[in-house]
Design an enzyme around this catalytic site. Structure first.
Site, PDB file in Angstrom:
ATOM      1  N   LYS A 187      54.155  70.023  55.114  1.00 15.79           N
ATOM      2  CA  LYS A 187      53.192  71.115  55.044  1.00 15.79           C
ATOM      3  C   LYS A 187      51.810  71.020  55.427  1.00 15.79           C
ATOM      4  CE  LYS A 187      51.493  73.088  50.871  1.00 15.79           C
ATOM      5  NZ  LYS A 187      50.187  73.698  50.982  1.00 15.79           N
ATOM      6  N   ASP A 209      50.918  76.482  56.371  1.00 14.19           N
ATOM      7  CA  ASP A 209      50.719  77.347  55.154  1.00 14.19           C
ATOM      8  C   ASP A 209      49.076  77.890  55.120  1.00 14.19           C
ATOM      9  OD1 ASP A 209      50.376  78.216  52.557  1.00 14.19           O
ATOM     10  OD2 ASP A 209      50.040  76.114  51.617  1.00 14.19           O
TER      11      ASP A 209
HETATM   12  O1  C5P Z   1      49.652  67.906  44.690  1.00 18.27           O
HETATM   13  P1  C5P Z   1      50.646  69.175  44.399  1.00 18.27           P
HETATM   14  O2  C5P Z   1      52.159  68.650  44.416  1.00 18.27           O
HETATM   15  O3  C5P Z   1      50.156  70.074  43.190  1.00 18.27           O
HETATM   16  O4  C5P Z   1      50.615  70.267  45.822  1.00 18.27           O
HETATM   17  C1  C5P Z   1      51.152  71.390  45.769  1.00 18.27           C
HETATM   18  C2  C5P Z   1      50.942  72.153  47.049  1.00 18.27           C
HETATM   19  O5  C5P Z   1      51.435  73.196  46.822  1.00 18.27           O
HETATM   20  C3  C5P Z   1      49.203  72.243  47.384  1.00 18.27           C
HETATM   21  O6  C5P Z   1      49.231  72.173  48.866  1.00 18.27           O
HETATM   22  C4  C5P Z   1      49.116  73.734  46.898  1.00 18.27           C
HETATM   23  O7  C5P Z   1      47.986  74.289  47.671  1.00 18.27           O
HETATM   24  C5  C5P Z   1      50.294  74.386  47.212  1.00 18.27           C
HETATM   25  N1  C5P Z   1      50.660  75.439  46.488  1.00 18.27           N
HETATM   26  C6  C5P Z   1      50.740  75.505  45.024  1.00 18.27           C
HETATM   27  N2  C5P Z   1      50.785  76.881  44.506  1.00 18.27           N
HETATM   28  C7  C5P Z   1      50.995  78.087  44.933  1.00 18.27           C
HETATM   29  C8  C5P Z   1      51.051  77.915  46.397  1.00 18.27           C
HETATM   30  C9  C5P Z   1      50.704  76.709  47.077  1.00 18.27           C
HETATM   31  O8  C5P Z   1      50.410  74.526  44.276  1.00 18.27           O
HETATM   32  N3  C5P Z   1      51.255  78.999  44.416  1.00 18.27           N
END
Ligand code: C5P
Length: 232
Positions: A32, A59
């Site tokens: 992503k 994204d």
């Molecule tokens: O590091 P982590 O596993 O928390 O990363 C989750 C990813 O998913 C990050 O890139 C974050 O921006 C994204 N994301 C999220 N929640 C959402 C949408 C996207 O954590 N609702």
């Protein structure tokens, strides 16, 4: 459509991204690219990761007037990513315009999924700041139904919502779920989390995993653990 683990490459430079991905010798994980990396490196990072053989979820969460989103999606479709997204809050008309823009002359297009309510928005902030008085779970489902009506392929949602989204929008409507943590890991700033194994049981189609892989001592082993729990 196969289940897959998507690694959130939340880095601020191409150099850091390549250093991280070079650890995966012989493997080409689905990655992503979010705003941080895209704003730092632009379309070149997308083209390079594509050239290296990775599937890409771009994204960028578009949210603007339908005409602007349509034209921007037309530009993004030339990058040949596998998946991209927008905010369902932009309305059904905006989502329909996005599909039009994203669809290439030969009729193909990347998967398009919608962000419903961000997981950082809770009932209180939604009521107070956005003046939306409905139950947040119902708002998420309504936005998912709007996305389906507009012809989108699915939504980004919390793994806790994935089952409900499938009930309301059908099994074929894709759920992409961040907020994944190992049972023995740190949850960090994520609040409502699930393990990859639980996300599989609840029916997520793709899990997006960032820090549990990117910050692991052995990122390749952490990725393989996600794949073993979620895909196998
Ligand atoms: O590091 P982590 O596993 O928390 O990363 C989750 C990813 O998913 C990050 O890139 C974050 O921006 C994204 N994301 C999220 N929640 C959402 C949408 C996207 O954590 N609702």
């Amino acid at each position: 459509m196969g289940k897959d683990v998507i690694i959130a490459c939340d880095f601020d430079s191409a150099e850091k991204t390549f250093a991280f991905l070079d650890k995966f010798t012989g493997k080409k994980p689905f990655v992503k690219i979010g705003m941080e990396l895209y704003y730092a490196e632009g379309p070149a990072i997308v083209k390079e990761l594509k050239r290296r053989g990775h599937k890409i979820f771009l994204d960028l969460k578009l949210h603007d007037i339908p005409n602007t989103v349509k034209k921007s999606m037309a530009v993004l479709s030339r990058l040949d990513v596998d998946m991209t997204n927008l905010h369902a809050a932009g309305t059904v008309r905006m989502m329909e315009a996005a599909i039009e823009g994203l669809t290439r002359e030969d009729g193909t297009r990347p998967m398009l999924i919608a962000v419903t309510q961000l997981t950082s928005t809770d009932q209180e902030s939604m009521e107070k700041d956005l003046l939306i008085k409905e139950d947040i779970a119902e708002v998420v489902m309504h936005y998912a139904e709007n996305a389906k009506k507009a012809g989108l392929d699915g939504v980004v949602c919390s793994p806790l919502e994935a089952g409900k989204v499938h009930e309301r929008c059908g099994e074929g409507f894709v759920t992409v779920t961040p907020g994944v943590r190992f049972a023995d890991g740190d949850i960090g700033d994520q609040k409502r989390v699930m393990t990859p194994a639980q996300a599989k049981v609840i029916g997520s189609d793709y899990i997006v995993v960032g820090r549990p892989i990117t910050a692991a001592e052995d990122p390749v082993a952490a990725y393989e653990r996600c794949v073993a729990e979620f895909c196998d």
